[in-house]
Design an enzyme around this catalytic site. Structure first.
Site, PDB file in Angstrom:
ATOM      1  N   SER A   1       0.834  -1.202   0.000  1.00 54.84           N
ATOM      2  CA  SER A   1       0.000   0.000   0.000  1.00 54.84           C
ATOM      3  C   SER A   1       0.865   1.248   0.000  1.00 54.84           C
ATOM      4  O   SER A   1       1.980   1.255   0.527  1.00 54.84           O
ATOM      5  CB  SER A   1      -0.915   0.031   1.229  1.00 54.84           C
ATOM      6  OG  SER A   1      -0.195   0.465   2.373  1.00 54.84           O
ATOM      7  N   ASP A   2       0.356   2.320  -0.595  1.00 52.39           N
ATOM      8  CA  ASP A   2       0.938   3.630  -0.349  1.00 52.39           C
ATOM      9  C   ASP A   2       0.667   3.967   1.117  1.00 52.39           C
ATOM     10  O   ASP A   2      -0.028   3.217   1.821  1.00 52.39           O
ATOM     11  CB  ASP A   2       0.310   4.665  -1.290  1.00 52.39           C
ATOM     12  CG  ASP A   2       1.227   5.852  -1.573  1.00 52.39           C
ATOM     13  OD1 ASP A   2       2.228   6.020  -0.842  1.00 52.39           O
ATOM     14  OD2 ASP A   2       0.953   6.619  -2.503  1.00 52.39           O
ATOM     15  N   GLY A   3       1.203   5.055   1.599  1.00 52.93           N
ATOM     16  CA  GLY A   3       1.112   5.371   3.024  1.00 52.93           C
ATOM     17  C   GLY A   3      -0.319   5.445   3.527  1.00 52.93           C
ATOM     18  O   GLY A   3      -1.115   6.256   3.044  1.00 52.93           O
ATOM     19  N   ILE A   4      -0.656   4.613   4.482  1.00 51.32           N
ATOM     20  CA  ILE A   4      -2.004   4.585   5.037  1.00 51.32           C
ATOM     21  C   ILE A   4      -2.316   5.865   5.808  1.00 51.32           C
ATOM     22  O   ILE A   4      -3.478   6.238   5.981  1.00 51.32           O
ATOM     23  CB  ILE A   4      -2.181   3.330   5.935  1.00 51.32           C
ATOM     24  CG1 ILE A   4      -2.121   2.065   5.073  1.00 51.32           C
ATOM     25  CG2 ILE A   4      -3.479   3.371   6.729  1.00 51.32           C
ATOM     26  CD1 ILE A   4      -3.283   1.901   4.111  1.00 51.32           C
TER      27      ILE A   4
END
Length: 514
Positions: free
Chosen positions: A264-267
């Site tokens: 994931s990209d930054g949550i």
């Protein structure tokens, strides 16, 4: 080495999904406590963690020893290291030009060499996964977050250059990660701060956005990073790609045949945090097909937020909302990646001097003259730009990239430096023969400086520090040249052009209509 999932507790399985960050550059007692409590099995470094090679190498070795002692399994240690402005180190590693500069230079061989050099340096420092290359096709010149990070607006160019970089990087022993699937290049909103919506039909996405990602998959890309973007043509629910089963499991895993890690990209980015909440974002992302969750933040004070992600996942697994089959599928992929990519550190240091020379060669080839006649600068030189220091993407106090374009130009040529604030300094322009003014928009201050230099009859060169389309918005009479970002190599390359040592031979990798 083989790692046995059956030896992991439920808490440790959850921890293997986490890509956590530390508050600072040391594995201090709060960091140790956080890693113990979260069972975090992997690390992402930002600018507050990575200062110089010696410090980072020591920190990574200490982290690995700690993680092995805690879990019996080492961690994937990761970083965003694209070149240009997206670098985490303050000093000591090679500062390569931006992706768009690489594309402007046009050599696939050099793109491969940059990927290999990045991989060599990162592996020597104890890293395993680099969140690069960017495979977004920057078809929207108003894109606020991709821009120079992309290889351009042509899907084939992006695929060629991106695949060359990833092949070089993985040949050097570092996992490459394509981003931001299924494409962030046609957005008008930065997902760090809002929730973008790309409303293109499936056929248009297939022709442009998907093309480089499909090529990356075929080339053996080890990891893929998701985007926090709504794609109505691909997902009927109002959730971004990161939380979409149809986009991740159906399209990426199924149709495209991707077998690597989905990250994931930054949550913590606002596209997730503000609209869904980090806890719900984490659970839905793993359910959708994400294997490795980037819960790290790039700043101190976020241990509690990262712990909330861990507890949300643990609760979802215990309740059955997160099926054990999906959890273990993700963990098995992570363990398989560790078995393949975590290897002993190389004994021989990279050829740092050769890498610096490579960066300069590519920068020299990238300089693109956009307007007017490219000829050497005669007489007194003035380099001018705004004094604003960009703090995004992990830049920190004391960062070597705090140098502005004008300061670099002054150092390279002995010309005068002018940091512009407010009304133009007419006396400074009056005392020069050639004004080289760094522009981004151009904004109001930059435009006023250009107009002043022209009115005073000076040779006026607008140095486009961002996207080359800035040349379309300049006053009449300005010359224009594009550097594709401010790095030492790119500014030095421009100065070599101004001295007549080299000719500008770059080609803009985006269409300039106007």
């Amino acid at each position: 080495m083989r790692y046995n999932i059956s030896q992991l507790s439920l808490e440790e399985k959850i921890g293997q999904l986490l890509l956590a960050s530390l508050d600072g550059p040391e594995l201090d007692e709060p960091a140790r406590r956080f890693l113990k409590e979260s069972h975090a099995g992997n690390i992402i470094h930002f600018g507050n963690n990575a200062h110089n090679p010696e410090q980072v190498t020591a920190l990574n070795a200490e982290l690995q020893a700690f993680l092995r002692e805690e879990h019996g399994i080492p961690g994937l240690i990761t970083v965003d290291h694209e070149g240009g402005r997206v670098m985490r180190f303050r000093t000591g590693v090679t500062w390569f030009p931006t992706a768009m500069a690489v594309a402007a230079a046009g050599s696939e061989e050099d793109a491969y060499a940059i990927g290999y050099a990045m991989g060599e340096e990162l592996r020597y420092l104890g890293f395993h996964l680099n969140f690069a290359p960017v495979l977004d096709v920057n078809v929207n010149l108003g894109n606020p977050v991709i821009g120079l990070r992309s290889y351009g607006d042509n899907p084939e160019t992006v695929a060629r250059m991106g695949v060359a970089v990833l092949r070089g990087m993985q040949k050097a022993g570092i996992m490459a990660c394509g981003k931001h699937y299924p494409g962030h290049g046609d957005s008008l909103v930065d997902s760090h701060y809002g929730l973008p919506n790309v409303g293109k039909p499936r056929q248009a996405l297939e022709q442009v956005e998907f093309y480089p990602f499909r090529k990356g998959v075929k080339a053996g890309l080890a990891a893929m990073m998701t985007s926090h973007i709504l794609y109505p043509a691909l997902e009927s629910r109002e959730v971004p790609a990161t939380m979409s089963h149809s986009i991740l499991t159906g399209l990426l895993r199924g149709e495209m045949g991707f077998a690597g890690l989905i990250v994931s990209d930054g949550i913590q980015m606002q596209a997730i945090k503000r609209f869904y909440g980090v806890e719900r974002g984490c659970v839905e992302a793993v359910k959708a097909g994400v294997d490795l969750l980037c819960v790290g933040t790039g700043g101190p004070g976020y241990y509690e937020d990262q712990m909330r992600c861990y507890h949300a996942l643990l609760a979802a697994a215990r309740s059955g909302e997160l099926p054990m089959e999906r959890l273990e599928d993700a963990v098995l992929r992570i363990l398989a990646a560790k078995e393949r990519w975590i290897q002993p550190l190389p004994e021989r240091a990279p050829d740092w001097a050769a890498h610096v020379a490579l960066a300069q060669r590519v920068a020299d080839a990238s300089i693109t003259w956009l307007r007017g006649e490219a000829r050497p600068a005669q007489g007194r030189l003035l380099f001018a730009c705004a004094p604003v220091r960009e703090v995004r993407f992990g830049l920190t106090e004391g960062d070597w990239r705090d140098w502005t374009f004008a300061q670099m130009g002054e150092k390279e040529t002995g010309g005068r430096c002018l940091l512009m604030q407010g009304a133009p300094d007419e006396a400074a322009f009056a005392e020069t023969d050639v004004a080289v003014i760094g522009v981004t928009g151009p904004n109001e201050t930059e435009r006023a400086a250009l107009e002043t230099a022209l009115r005073l009859g000076k040779r006026t060169i607008a140095a486009c520090l961002g996207m080359p389309d800035a040349a379309l918005r300049l006053p009449e009479g300005c010359e224009a040249v594009c550097l594709y970002g401010v790095t030492w190599a790119s500014v030095r390359a421009l100065c070599r052009v101004l001295r007549g040592e080299i000719s500008p031979r770059g080609t803009a990798p985006v269409h300039l209509d106007g």
